[in-house]
Motif scaffolding. Structure first.
Motif, PDB file in Angstrom:
ATOM      1  N   GLY A  25       0.991 -10.225  -1.195  1.00 33.31           N
ATOM      2  CA  GLY A  25      -0.396  -9.855  -0.965  1.00 33.31           C
ATOM      3  C   GLY A  25      -1.266 -11.030  -0.592  1.00 33.31           C
ATOM      4  O   GLY A  25      -0.887 -11.828   0.251  1.00 33.31           O
ATOM      5  N   ASP A  26      -2.409 -11.107  -1.217  1.00 33.32           N
ATOM      6  CA  ASP A  26      -3.391 -12.094  -0.750  1.00 33.32           C
ATOM      7  C   ASP A  26      -2.933 -13.519  -1.035  1.00 33.32           C
ATOM      8  O   ASP A  26      -1.981 -13.769  -1.763  1.00 33.32           O
ATOM      9  N   THR A  27      -3.643 -14.449  -0.459  1.00 37.42           N
ATOM     10  CA  THR A  27      -3.181 -15.831  -0.484  1.00 37.42           C
ATOM     11  C   THR A  27      -3.103 -16.390  -1.894  1.00 37.42           C
ATOM     12  O   THR A  27      -2.182 -17.123  -2.206  1.00 37.42           O
ATOM     13  N   VAL A  44      -0.600 -18.312 -11.675  1.00 36.81           N
ATOM     14  CA  VAL A  44      -0.334 -17.025 -12.314  1.00 36.81           C
ATOM     15  C   VAL A  44      -1.675 -16.543 -12.854  1.00 36.81           C
ATOM     16  O   VAL A  44      -2.609 -17.331 -13.014  1.00 36.81           O
ATOM     17  N   SER A  45      -1.791 -15.236 -13.087  1.00 32.38           N
ATOM     18  CA  SER A  45      -3.072 -14.760 -13.593  1.00 32.38           C
ATOM     19  C   SER A  45      -2.888 -13.984 -14.884  1.00 32.38           C
ATOM     20  O   SER A  45      -1.832 -13.388 -15.133  1.00 32.38           O
ATOM     21  N   CYS A  46      -3.935 -14.013 -15.698  1.00 35.80           N
ATOM     22  CA  CYS A  46      -3.913 -13.256 -16.952  1.00 35.80           C
ATOM     23  C   CYS A  46      -3.675 -11.788 -16.639  1.00 35.80           C
ATOM     24  O   CYS A  46      -2.915 -11.110 -17.330  1.00 35.80           O
ATOM     25  N   LEU A  47      -4.308 -11.294 -15.547  1.00 37.97           N
ATOM     26  CA  LEU A  47      -4.182  -9.873 -15.259  1.00 37.97           C
ATOM     27  C   LEU A  47      -2.738  -9.492 -14.953  1.00 37.97           C
ATOM     28  O   LEU A  47      -2.223  -8.509 -15.475  1.00 37.97           O
ATOM     29  N   ALA A  77      -4.653   5.035  -6.973  1.00 40.56           N
ATOM     30  CA  ALA A  77      -3.822   5.125  -5.777  1.00 40.56           C
ATOM     31  C   ALA A  77      -4.031   3.901  -4.882  1.00 40.56           C
ATOM     32  O   ALA A  77      -3.071   3.334  -4.342  1.00 40.56           O
ATOM     33  N   GLU A  78      -5.279   3.443  -4.753  1.00 42.81           N
ATOM     34  CA  GLU A  78      -5.570   2.315  -3.852  1.00 42.81           C
ATOM     35  C   GLU A  78      -4.894   1.022  -4.296  1.00 42.81           C
ATOM     36  O   GLU A  78      -4.460   0.228  -3.460  1.00 42.81           O
ATOM     37  N   ILE A  79      -4.789   0.796  -5.612  1.00 43.34           N
ATOM     38  CA  ILE A  79      -4.238  -0.489  -6.065  1.00 43.34           C
ATOM     39  C   ILE A  79      -2.715  -0.537  -5.948  1.00 43.34           C
ATOM     40  O   ILE A  79      -2.109  -1.578  -6.177  1.00 43.34           O
ATOM     41  N   ARG A  80      -2.109   0.573  -5.553  1.00 44.24           N
ATOM     42  CA  ARG A  80      -0.655   0.563  -5.299  1.00 44.24           C
ATOM     43  C   ARG A  80      -0.327  -0.091  -3.952  1.00 44.24           C
ATOM     44  O   ARG A  80       0.838  -0.276  -3.611  1.00 44.24           O
ATOM     45  N   GLY A  81      -1.375  -0.354  -3.161  1.00 42.64           N
ATOM     46  CA  GLY A  81      -1.158  -1.025  -1.876  1.00 42.64           C
ATOM     47  C   GLY A  81      -2.197  -2.117  -1.698  1.00 42.64           C
ATOM     48  O   GLY A  81      -2.955  -2.410  -2.611  1.00 42.64           O
ATOM     49  N   GLY A 133      -6.319  -2.984  -1.674  1.00 43.06           N
ATOM     50  CA  GLY A 133      -6.838  -2.527  -2.969  1.00 43.06           C
ATOM     51  C   GLY A 133      -6.244  -3.276  -4.151  1.00 43.06           C
ATOM     52  O   GLY A 133      -6.927  -3.549  -5.135  1.00 43.06           O
ATOM     53  N   GLY A 134      -4.968  -3.636  -4.044  1.00 37.65           N
ATOM     54  CA  GLY A 134      -4.290  -4.287  -5.168  1.00 37.65           C
ATOM     55  C   GLY A 134      -4.652  -5.750  -5.337  1.00 37.65           C
ATOM     56  O   GLY A 134      -4.180  -6.384  -6.285  1.00 37.65           O
ATOM     57  N   ALA A 135      -5.448  -6.292  -4.419  1.00 36.23           N
ATOM     58  CA  ALA A 135      -5.862  -7.697  -4.487  1.00 36.23           C
ATOM     59  C   ALA A 135      -4.670  -8.619  -4.740  1.00 36.23           C
ATOM     60  O   ALA A 135      -4.720  -9.532  -5.561  1.00 36.23           O
ATOM     61  N   GLY A 136      -3.567  -8.335  -4.055  1.00 33.93           N
ATOM     62  CA  GLY A 136      -2.382  -9.183  -4.174  1.00 33.93           C
ATOM     63  C   GLY A 136      -1.433  -8.746  -5.278  1.00 33.93           C
ATOM     64  O   GLY A 136      -0.292  -9.197  -5.341  1.00 33.93           O
TER      65      GLY A 136
END
Ligand code: GLC
Length: 491
Positions: free
Chosen positions: A198-200, A208-211, A230-234, A237-240
């Motif tokens: 995903g994103d850079t 790494v991120s806490c999330l 649904a959006e965060i599955r791609g 929307g998923g912001a990486g």
């Protein structure tokens, strides 16, 4: 059933936006359904003295972060019927602004470490820990790796609710190792297989991120609307982090937010100049608002409100692109919210150029915000993305018609008005494009100027329920499911 909410903000103590509204209002609706919810948050300096005075110290201690011991105090109090715990530490939470002073990740790692430390000593035994957003996402990771193998925390089910995928608490892996010491390697051994795309930011294997760690470790993951789920599955929307979402065997559950309809009650609220129930009662508030904001006093001029954090997510670039066209339609615009300098400066200088039709307040004020909801005809919310959105629900509750971009929770809560059937509760557009915003505003104005359609629209808005109702039941259902599976595991 005992539920502990662990969160970075909650009304009435402290809020920067929708997360605080959520954490302050959902627990009130869960009580009558049989869940005893307590809420734990940092003892931010922003918490008003009137609330802070009620708190008493119940525990204190130290936790190490990066090898340095930091003291903490745990305070508790009942505030407006909800039991709150505050974790205090002057170094991490003593500054006057809630977020954004550069050491975010470290502050919330500290917070999660202290939560883990106080859990066994509380006079309250949670059955489920319910975490919210990146700030508390590390807690399920730490719980799973908790030292004592027989400890309750180790098996206690956790829920992580995503209110926004774009804030993640990302940092260098080496930095995490430094903060957490041995705990880092334990956490990493479990979640380190992650390969995010995903994103850079997420592509960078050195960070790494806490999330993302929390998304792997939590017993269940939810978010605040089905469309956002649904959006965060791609991407985007998923912001990486969409690959991490996709690795979860159970689907991420999307439950729409509600609002506290007793707090947002246009009949009972003494902050509203002329309490009212139906659309007709808004007129006097509109004139009072125009007077207060220095706008042209004109009951017929369509008045649009923007009540929002002033950040890119909220679609302000579309409004900036169309501002002169919008104003040339004869509308008035009342903006309230704080945020990025770029947007604050733009709106402030535009207000100087259009004093009779544009009013801008860049310091958030709850009382004025309510008066703006009460006095406006429309709420403008053309978000670039919107996990759920709360302003559109408050607007509906105040009989103010939302004009939105149909994304995430806005898509799930706003049904565009259909002149054929007289059904719908707002106006919307799909593509993130300035021309589409203008077209939706055009449709809204047509209906506004047509008494029959306007009455049908108002009728359909008045028939809606914007409280927690079904959503609180959906959370209860989830709690019960997790609870019974953990009981079975224990026996
Ligand atoms: C975040 C989201 C918003 C959501 C709120 C509460 O602020 O941006 O869409 O309504 O959290 O869940």
């Amino acid at each position: 059933m005992n539920i502990l909410f662990v969160v970075s903000e909650a009304v009435p103590l402290v809020k920067s936006g929708g997360l605080g509204e959520f954490a302050g209002s959902l627990p009130k609706s869960l009580g009558p359904l049989g869940a005893n919810v307590r809420v734990m948050l940092p003892g931010h300096r922003e918490i008003a003295a009137v609330h802070r005075r009620a708190f008493q110290e119940v525990m204190q201690g130290r936790v190490e972060i990066g090898g340095v011991p930091h003291p903490w105090r745990l305070l508790e109090a009942d505030v407006e019927g909800i039991h709150y715990y505050l974790i205090e530490n002057a170094y991490y939470f003593g500054s006057s602004t809630l977020y954004g002073y550069g050491d975010e990740t470290e502050r919330y790692i500290f917070f999660c470490l202290v939560v883990l430390e106080v859990l066994p000593g509380l006079q309250f035994a949670p059955d489920i820990i319910h975490c919210h957003d990146w700030q508390t996402a590390l807690l399920p990771v730490l719980m799973r790796n908790s030292r004592q193998s027989g400890s309750r925390e180790r098996t206690m089910p956790s829920i992580l609710t995503i209110h926004n995928m774009h804030y993640q608490g990302r940092d260098e892996k080496g930095q995490f190792r430094q903060w957490l010491g041995g705990k880092y390697d334990e956490a990493w051994s479990q979640t380190g297989q992650l390969h995010t795309g995903g994103d850079t930011a997420a592509k960078n294997d050195e960070t790494v991120s806490c999330l993302e760690l929390g998304l792997v470790a939590a017993s269940r993951v939810t978010t605040v609307s089905p469309s956002y789920a649904a959006e965060i599955r791609g991407e985007p929307g998923g912001a990486g982090l969409s690959p991490v979402i996709l690795t979860r065997q159970d689907e991420v559950l999307g439950i729409c937010n509600g609002i506290d309809t007793a707090y947002y009650d246009s009949m009972q609220d003494h902050e509203i100049v002329f309490p009212y129930k139906s659309w007709a009662g808004k007129r006097a508030n509109k004139l009072a608002l125009q007077r207060r904001l220095g706008l042209r006093e004109d009951g017929a001029a369509p008045l649009f409100a923007i009540v929002s954090r002033l950040v890119r997510q909220k679609g302000l670039d579309l409004i900036i692109a169309q501002l002169s066209q919008l104003l040339s339609l004869g509308i008035q615009l009342a903006v309230i919210g704080s945020g990025e300098d770029y947007y604050q400066n733009f709106f402030r200088s535009a207000a100087v150029q259009h004093p009779e039709s544009l009013s801008v307040h860049t310091v958030f004020d709850d009382r004025l915000a309510k008066q703006i909801y009460a006095g406006s005809d429309f709420l403008l919310m053309p978000s670039l993305y919107e996990p759920c959105g709360i302003s559109q629900l408050i607007a509906l509750q105040f009989r103010t018609v939302p004009v939105v971009r149909l994304t995430g929770g806005l898509k799930d809560t706003i049904r565009p008005y259909n002149p054929e059937t007289g059904q719908g509760n707002g106006f919307g557009f799909e593509d993130y494009h300035p021309g589409q915003l203008l077209a939706a505003v055009g449709q809204a104005l047509e209906v506004y100027h047509d008494a029959r359609h306007w009455a049908a629209l108002q009728h359909s808005i008045a028939a809606g329920d914007y409280g927690w109702g079904n959503s609180a039941m959906a959370y209860m259902h989830l709690y019960k499911e997790l609870w019974s599976s953990s009981e079975n595991q224990d026996s």
